[in-house]
Design an enzyme around this catalytic site. Structure first.
Site, PDB file in Angstrom:
ATOM      1  CD1 TRP A 179     -24.374 -12.438 -18.425  1.00 40.59           C
ATOM      2  CD2 TRP A 179     -25.500 -11.170 -16.957  1.00 40.59           C
ATOM      3  NE1 TRP A 179     -25.701 -12.493 -18.758  1.00 40.59           N
ATOM      4  CE2 TRP A 179     -26.425 -11.726 -17.867  1.00 40.59           C
ATOM      5  CE3 TRP A 179     -25.977 -10.343 -15.937  1.00 40.59           C
ATOM      6  CZ2 TRP A 179     -27.791 -11.482 -17.795  1.00 40.59           C
ATOM      7  CZ3 TRP A 179     -27.352 -10.104 -15.860  1.00 40.59           C
ATOM      8  CH2 TRP A 179     -28.241 -10.665 -16.783  1.00 40.59           C
ATOM      9  CG  PHE A 207     -25.376 -21.460 -15.865  1.00 36.97           C
ATOM     10  CD1 PHE A 207     -25.825 -22.024 -14.676  1.00 36.97           C
ATOM     11  CD2 PHE A 207     -25.537 -22.183 -17.050  1.00 36.97           C
ATOM     12  CE1 PHE A 207     -26.417 -23.285 -14.666  1.00 36.97           C
ATOM     13  CE2 PHE A 207     -26.121 -23.433 -17.049  1.00 36.97           C
ATOM     14  CZ  PHE A 207     -26.560 -23.995 -15.854  1.00 36.97           C
ATOM     15  CD  GLU A 208     -23.438 -19.620 -19.875  1.00 41.31           C
ATOM     16  OE1 GLU A 208     -23.299 -18.503 -19.354  1.00 41.31           O
ATOM     17  OE2 GLU A 208     -24.533 -20.210 -19.928  1.00 41.31           O
ATOM     18  CB  CYS A 241     -19.380  -9.999 -11.159  1.00 43.45           C
ATOM     19  SG  CYS A 241     -20.209  -8.811 -10.095  1.00 43.45           S
ATOM     20  CB  THR A 260     -28.793 -11.961 -10.243  1.00 40.70           C
ATOM     21  OG1 THR A 260     -27.814 -11.066 -10.732  1.00 40.70           O
ATOM     22  CG2 THR A 260     -28.720 -13.249 -11.025  1.00 40.70           C
ATOM     23  CG  HIS A 294     -32.770 -16.973 -12.371  1.00 39.51           C
ATOM     24  ND1 HIS A 294     -34.040 -16.847 -11.903  1.00 39.51           N
ATOM     25  CD2 HIS A 294     -32.874 -17.083 -13.719  1.00 39.51           C
ATOM     26  CE1 HIS A 294     -34.886 -16.864 -12.924  1.00 39.51           C
ATOM     27  NE2 HIS A 294     -34.203 -16.995 -14.032  1.00 39.51           N
ATOM     28  NE  ARG A 337     -16.694  -8.092  -1.182  1.00 41.28           N
ATOM     29  CZ  ARG A 337     -17.332  -7.106  -0.516  1.00 41.28           C
ATOM     30  NH1 ARG A 337     -17.659  -5.988  -1.142  1.00 41.28           N
ATOM     31  NH2 ARG A 337     -17.641  -7.250   0.756  1.00 41.28           N
TER      32      ARG A 337
HETATM   33  N1  RBF Z   1     -24.580 -14.014 -15.199  1.00 36.62           N
HETATM   34  C1  RBF Z   1     -23.638 -13.437 -14.444  1.00 36.62           C
HETATM   35  O1  RBF Z   1     -22.458 -13.717 -14.616  1.00 36.62           O
HETATM   36  N2  RBF Z   1     -23.988 -12.541 -13.487  1.00 36.62           N
HETATM   37  C2  RBF Z   1     -25.278 -12.193 -13.231  1.00 36.62           C
HETATM   38  O2  RBF Z   1     -25.503 -11.367 -12.342  1.00 36.62           O
HETATM   39  C3  RBF Z   1     -26.290 -12.806 -13.998  1.00 36.62           C
HETATM   40  N3  RBF Z   1     -27.597 -12.523 -13.775  1.00 36.62           N
HETATM   41  C4  RBF Z   1     -28.540 -13.182 -14.493  1.00 36.62           C
HETATM   42  C5  RBF Z   1     -29.912 -12.934 -14.244  1.00 36.62           C
HETATM   43  C6  RBF Z   1     -30.882 -13.613 -14.962  1.00 36.62           C
HETATM   44  C7  RBF Z   1     -32.329 -13.353 -14.658  1.00 36.62           C
HETATM   45  C8  RBF Z   1     -30.493 -14.556 -15.954  1.00 36.62           C
HETATM   46  C9  RBF Z   1     -31.545 -15.316 -16.735  1.00 36.62           C
HETATM   47  C10 RBF Z   1     -29.169 -14.772 -16.214  1.00 36.62           C
HETATM   48  C11 RBF Z   1     -28.171 -14.094 -15.508  1.00 36.62           C
HETATM   49  N4  RBF Z   1     -26.844 -14.302 -15.777  1.00 36.62           N
HETATM   50  C12 RBF Z   1     -25.896 -13.726 -15.005  1.00 36.62           C
HETATM   51  C13 RBF Z   1     -26.404 -15.115 -16.949  1.00 36.62           C
HETATM   52  C14 RBF Z   1     -26.151 -16.573 -16.631  1.00 36.62           C
HETATM   53  O3  RBF Z   1     -24.931 -16.734 -15.916  1.00 36.62           O
HETATM   54  C15 RBF Z   1     -26.052 -17.371 -17.959  1.00 36.62           C
HETATM   55  O4  RBF Z   1     -25.079 -16.774 -18.787  1.00 36.62           O
HETATM   56  C16 RBF Z   1     -27.354 -17.404 -18.742  1.00 36.62           C
HETATM   57  O5  RBF Z   1     -28.429 -17.793 -17.915  1.00 36.62           O
HETATM   58  C17 RBF Z   1     -27.269 -18.401 -19.947  1.00 36.62           C
HETATM   59  O6  RBF Z   1     -26.989 -19.723 -19.486  1.00 36.62           O
END
Ligand code: RBF
Length: 170
Positions: A30, A63-64, A86, A92, A94, A133
């Protein structure tokens, strides 16, 4: 021979023992334009320090990162892991849930494995702030995270050596 590095706060002498450590980097896809620059900063700093073994693994999102870090420690026997991601608040919904989960889980891994798992995750309001950054006007937080990993590995070696010397004396 020890390598001398200067981080923003402190000077670090990297011993040969630390150079032989295996350092993992887990990086989120991401916002890849940002995380890619952080990754470049981190790997360049590790190479400049003379680290011989670096494993780089990509995960889908921030998240991973904790599970990716755990895989590197459990399955690849990494001595330290740098977690790079990031999260952009404005983009985002969430943001708080993800950043809290990632921060807490990465923090726990440090103590669970007694190994440095360094937080290289940007949590910012805008993409512009992230760019500043990630090699912009505010430096490269990936590079800083790499220096933190080296500093902690060096600290471990120092404390181990000191406690070894004390035991010999008694
Ligand atoms: N992962 C990131 O690393 N950065 C983000 O800004 C980010 N924004 C997200 C926004 C939404 C609405 C969702 C559902 C996921 C986002 N994720 C982001 C992905 C998250 O870290 C993870 O990979 C997924 O939710 C699958 O577990």
């Amino acid at each position: 021979m020890a390598t001398h590095l200067k981080s923003s706060n402190t000077a670090i002498n990297i011993s040969d023992d630390v150079k032989r450590k295996h350092i993992g980097i887990v990086v989120a896809e991401w916002n890849k334009d940002i995380t890619g620059s952080l990754l470049e900063g981190a790997s360049a700093a590790l190479k400049a320090a003379g680290i011989e073994t670096i494993s780089i693994k990509w995960v889908p999102g921030a998240f991973e990162l904790p599970l990716g870090a755990q895989y590197l420690i459990e399955l690849a026997n990494a001595d330290a892991v740098i977690a790079i991601g990031c999260l952009i608040k404005g983009e985002t919904p969430h943001f708080h849930y993800i950043s809290e989960a990632v921060t807490g889980s990465l923090s726990r891994l440090n103590l669970q494995y007694i190994k440095p798992v360094v937080y290289g995750v940007l949590t910012v309001d805008t993409h512009e702030q992230a760019k500043e950054r990630a090699g912009g006007s505010l430096g490269n937080k990936g590079e800083e995270a790499a220096l933190v990993a080296l500093q902690m590995l060096q600290l471990r070696e120092e404390i181990k050596a000191e406690s070894g010397r004390k035991k010999v004396g008694f």
